[in-house]
Design an enzyme around this catalytic site. Sequence first.
Site, PDB file in Angstrom:
ATOM      1  N   ARG A  32       0.819  -1.218   0.000  1.00 17.55           N
ATOM      2  CA  ARG A  32       0.000   0.000   0.000  1.00 17.55           C
ATOM      3  C   ARG A  32       0.854   1.269   0.000  1.00 17.55           C
ATOM      4  NH1 ARG A  32      -5.639  -0.280   0.544  1.00 17.55           N
ATOM      5  NH2 ARG A  32      -6.261  -2.445   0.467  1.00 17.55           N
ATOM      6  N   ARG A  36      -2.954   6.319   0.512  1.00 23.05           N
ATOM      7  CA  ARG A  36      -3.531   7.450   1.234  1.00 23.05           C
ATOM      8  C   ARG A  36      -2.671   8.110   2.297  1.00 23.05           C
ATOM      9  NH1 ARG A  36      -9.435   4.970   2.273  1.00 23.05           N
ATOM     10  NH2 ARG A  36      -8.136   3.144   2.606  1.00 23.05           N
ATOM     11  N   ARG A  45      -6.408  12.813  -5.195  1.00 25.58           N
ATOM     12  CA  ARG A  45      -7.648  12.094  -4.929  1.00 25.58           C
ATOM     13  C   ARG A  45      -8.807  13.042  -4.619  1.00 25.58           C
ATOM     14  NH1 ARG A  45     -11.572   9.978  -3.777  1.00 25.58           N
ATOM     15  NH2 ARG A  45     -11.946   8.147  -2.495  1.00 25.58           N
ATOM     16  N   ASP A  81      -6.271  -2.044  -8.111  1.00 26.25           N
ATOM     17  CA  ASP A  81      -6.946  -2.659  -6.969  1.00 26.25           C
ATOM     18  C   ASP A  81      -7.277  -4.106  -7.291  1.00 26.25           C
ATOM     19  OD1 ASP A  81      -8.231  -1.639  -4.247  1.00 26.25           O
ATOM     20  OD2 ASP A  81      -9.482  -3.224  -5.077  1.00 26.25           O
ATOM     21  N   TYR A 158     -15.083 -11.340  -1.800  1.00 21.77           N
ATOM     22  CA  TYR A 158     -15.743 -10.051  -2.056  1.00 21.77           C
ATOM     23  C   TYR A 158     -16.942 -10.223  -2.966  1.00 21.77           C
ATOM     24  CZ  TYR A 158     -12.347  -7.009   0.225  1.00 21.77           C
ATOM     25  OH  TYR A 158     -11.586  -6.361   1.148  1.00 21.77           O
TER      26      TYR A 158
HETATM   27  O1  CP3 Z   1       0.088  -1.452  -2.621  1.00 19.94           O
HETATM   28  C1  CP3 Z   1      -0.186  -0.458  -3.314  1.00 19.94           C
HETATM   29  O2  CP3 Z   1       0.110   0.701  -2.986  1.00 19.94           O
HETATM   30  C2  CP3 Z   1      -0.802  -0.679  -4.671  1.00 19.94           C
HETATM   31  C3  CP3 Z   1      -2.171  -0.376  -4.790  1.00 19.94           C
HETATM   32  C4  CP3 Z   1      -3.207  -1.236  -4.083  1.00 19.94           C
HETATM   33  C5  CP3 Z   1      -4.472  -0.719  -3.710  1.00 19.94           C
HETATM   34  N1  CP3 Z   1      -5.232  -1.734  -3.261  1.00 19.94           N
HETATM   35  C6  CP3 Z   1      -4.889   0.685  -3.855  1.00 19.94           C
HETATM   36  C7  CP3 Z   1      -6.020   1.177  -3.062  1.00 19.94           C
HETATM   37  C8  CP3 Z   1      -3.203  -2.583  -3.749  1.00 19.94           C
HETATM   38  C9  CP3 Z   1      -2.085  -3.599  -3.865  1.00 19.94           C
HETATM   39  C10 CP3 Z   1      -4.488  -2.903  -3.249  1.00 19.94           C
HETATM   40  C11 CP3 Z   1      -4.896  -4.253  -2.842  1.00 19.94           C
HETATM   41  C12 CP3 Z   1      -6.186  -4.454  -2.181  1.00 19.94           C
HETATM   42  N2  CP3 Z   1      -7.385  -3.843  -2.455  1.00 19.94           N
HETATM   43  C13 CP3 Z   1      -6.424  -5.420  -1.181  1.00 19.94           C
HETATM   44  C14 CP3 Z   1      -5.391  -6.351  -0.656  1.00 19.94           C
HETATM   45  C15 CP3 Z   1      -4.509  -5.522   0.191  1.00 19.94           C
HETATM   46  C16 CP3 Z   1      -3.963  -6.099   1.400  1.00 19.94           C
HETATM   47  O3  CP3 Z   1      -3.306  -5.264   2.045  1.00 19.94           O
HETATM   48  O4  CP3 Z   1      -4.121  -7.266   1.750  1.00 19.94           O
HETATM   49  C17 CP3 Z   1      -7.757  -5.330  -0.809  1.00 19.94           C
HETATM   50  C18 CP3 Z   1      -8.436  -6.151   0.268  1.00 19.94           C
HETATM   51  C19 CP3 Z   1      -8.370  -4.353  -1.620  1.00 19.94           C
HETATM   52  C20 CP3 Z   1      -9.796  -3.935  -1.626  1.00 19.94           C
HETATM   53  C21 CP3 Z   1      -9.890  -2.532  -1.190  1.00 19.94           C
HETATM   54  N3  CP3 Z   1      -9.559  -1.447  -1.975  1.00 19.94           N
HETATM   55  C22 CP3 Z   1     -10.247  -2.043   0.098  1.00 19.94           C
HETATM   56  C23 CP3 Z   1     -10.692  -2.893   1.270  1.00 19.94           C
HETATM   57  C24 CP3 Z   1     -10.117  -0.653   0.052  1.00 19.94           C
HETATM   58  C25 CP3 Z   1     -10.333   0.340   1.172  1.00 19.94           C
HETATM   59  C26 CP3 Z   1     -11.664   0.967   1.112  1.00 19.94           C
HETATM   60  C27 CP3 Z   1     -11.756   2.175   2.038  1.00 19.94           C
HETATM   61  O5  CP3 Z   1     -12.273   3.173   1.568  1.00 19.94           O
HETATM   62  O6  CP3 Z   1     -11.274   2.086   3.182  1.00 19.94           O
HETATM   63  C28 CP3 Z   1      -9.681  -0.305  -1.246  1.00 19.94           C
HETATM   64  C29 CP3 Z   1      -9.435   1.050  -1.736  1.00 19.94           C
HETATM   65  C30 CP3 Z   1      -8.036   1.366  -2.133  1.00 19.94           C
HETATM   66  N4  CP3 Z   1      -7.219   0.536  -2.842  1.00 19.94           N
HETATM   67  C31 CP3 Z   1      -7.369   2.596  -1.870  1.00 19.94           C
HETATM   68  C32 CP3 Z   1      -6.103   2.478  -2.478  1.00 19.94           C
HETATM   69  C33 CP3 Z   1      -5.046   3.538  -2.552  1.00 19.94           C
HETATM   70  C34 CP3 Z   1      -7.940   3.802  -1.151  1.00 19.94           C
HETATM   71  C35 CP3 Z   1      -8.834   4.505  -2.083  1.00 19.94           C
HETATM   72  C36 CP3 Z   1      -9.109   5.924  -1.670  1.00 19.94           C
HETATM   73  O7  CP3 Z   1      -8.298   6.804  -1.999  1.00 19.94           O
HETATM   74  O8  CP3 Z   1     -10.159   6.158  -1.070  1.00 19.94           O
END
Ligand code: CP3
Length: 350
Positions: A32, A36, A45, A81, A158
């Site tokens: 990640r 954020r 964003r 994602d 999911y």
């Molecule tokens: O690692 C990185 O920086 C690369 C980008 C990345 C994102 N999501 C960007 C993202 C990666 C590798 C993921 C994977 C991901 N997405 C997982 C597995 C991650 C892990 O740590 O095990 C999962 C479960 C997801 C599904 C997902 N996407 C969730 C649960 C959320 C959070 C929702 C929330 O609003 O809290 C996301 C959103 C997301 N994916 C964000 C980012 C940067 C945040 C989006 C925002 O700006 O609001």
Amino acid sequence: MTQLPPLADRNCTFLKACRREPADYTPIWIMRQAGRYLPEYRELRSKASFLEMCKDPDLAAEVTLMPIDRLGVDAAILFADILLVVEPMGAGLEFADGAGPRIARPVRSGADVDHLGEVDVEGSLGFVFEAARRVRAALAPRIPLIGFAGAPFTVASYMIEGGGSRDYVHTKTLMYRDAGAWHALMERIARVLIDYLNGQIAAGAQAIQLFDSWIGALGPDDYREFVQPHSKRVIEGLRPGVPVIHFGTGASALLELMRDAGGDVIGLDWRINLDEGWRRLGDSVGVQGNLDPIVLYADPPEIRRRAKRVLDRAAGRPGHVFNLGHGISRTVPVDHAIALVDAVHELSRR
Ligand code: CP3
């Protein structure tokens, strides 16, 4: 014929570690890292939704590159994602601010599985490949690009639950009541993931991480029967020679089974000591991890002490990629992430 992307140096520290070759220091990247906790991410964003950013190759490339110089990490991970594949499969996807991901049409029966469409990844997810090409063209050769996807179980959970879940009631209900429908869904997901990940590789990703983020919900017998064949199929379906990091959380009871499903490097969360995890996995794989992500809220000297503990447990054995045990939290001070990267580089120099 599109032009091939410029490749990262095969002998960069991260790829050496993935191949379990000795390197000058232990490479680090942070799950990640493109997200954020970075003020410059939040700034972008504020003008676009998360999905709009994912679908705009220029923005996605920009976010991918943000942490590289800022943190000094040894690899980039594509900004995308794990749930992007769900939309072209026909289940619908939205991210409402603050509410987490929502799947519009959850898949709960054999009939629902049959209604899912076949996916043309180039047509529906080509924006991810385009972002990868742009990133690769902009990155220094010493920085490899990691592509990724969710592993079949985590993606299926999911699709079935319709969002995040605490106890996976719907997922396990399908598994236990209609094993045929379960396996059909997992096979469909696996087929999409193979095409999607090979597309990322063709576009310039030099390594792949498979996120089985919620696999800790299952016990070993269920993992073996309902998940392992499908994760194995995905990993075996990827272009040979590209290292695969197979990551799970809460998976300390599943490590050997995950290794047997495949992967050159197994990602460990923080709930197991790295030396014990590696001993159980044996010499045929490397390990990634495994600092508790919440340690980044400690002061930098404490972060450094705890990073050293992880490095000491790896004891300089070739094949260690340093990372957190799970993703970086969104309120971590950027300076603390930088302190971790610097500490790992300094303390591991050989
Ligand atoms: O690692 C990185 O920086 C690369 C980008 C990345 C994102 N999501 C960007 C993202 C990666 C590798 C993921 C994977 C991901 N997405 C997982 C597995 C991650 C892990 O740590 O095990 C999962 C479960 C997801 C599904 C997902 N996407 C969730 C649960 C959320 C959070 C929702 C929330 O609003 O809290 C996301 C959103 C997301 N994916 C964000 C980012 C940067 C945040 C989006 C925002 O700006 O609001």
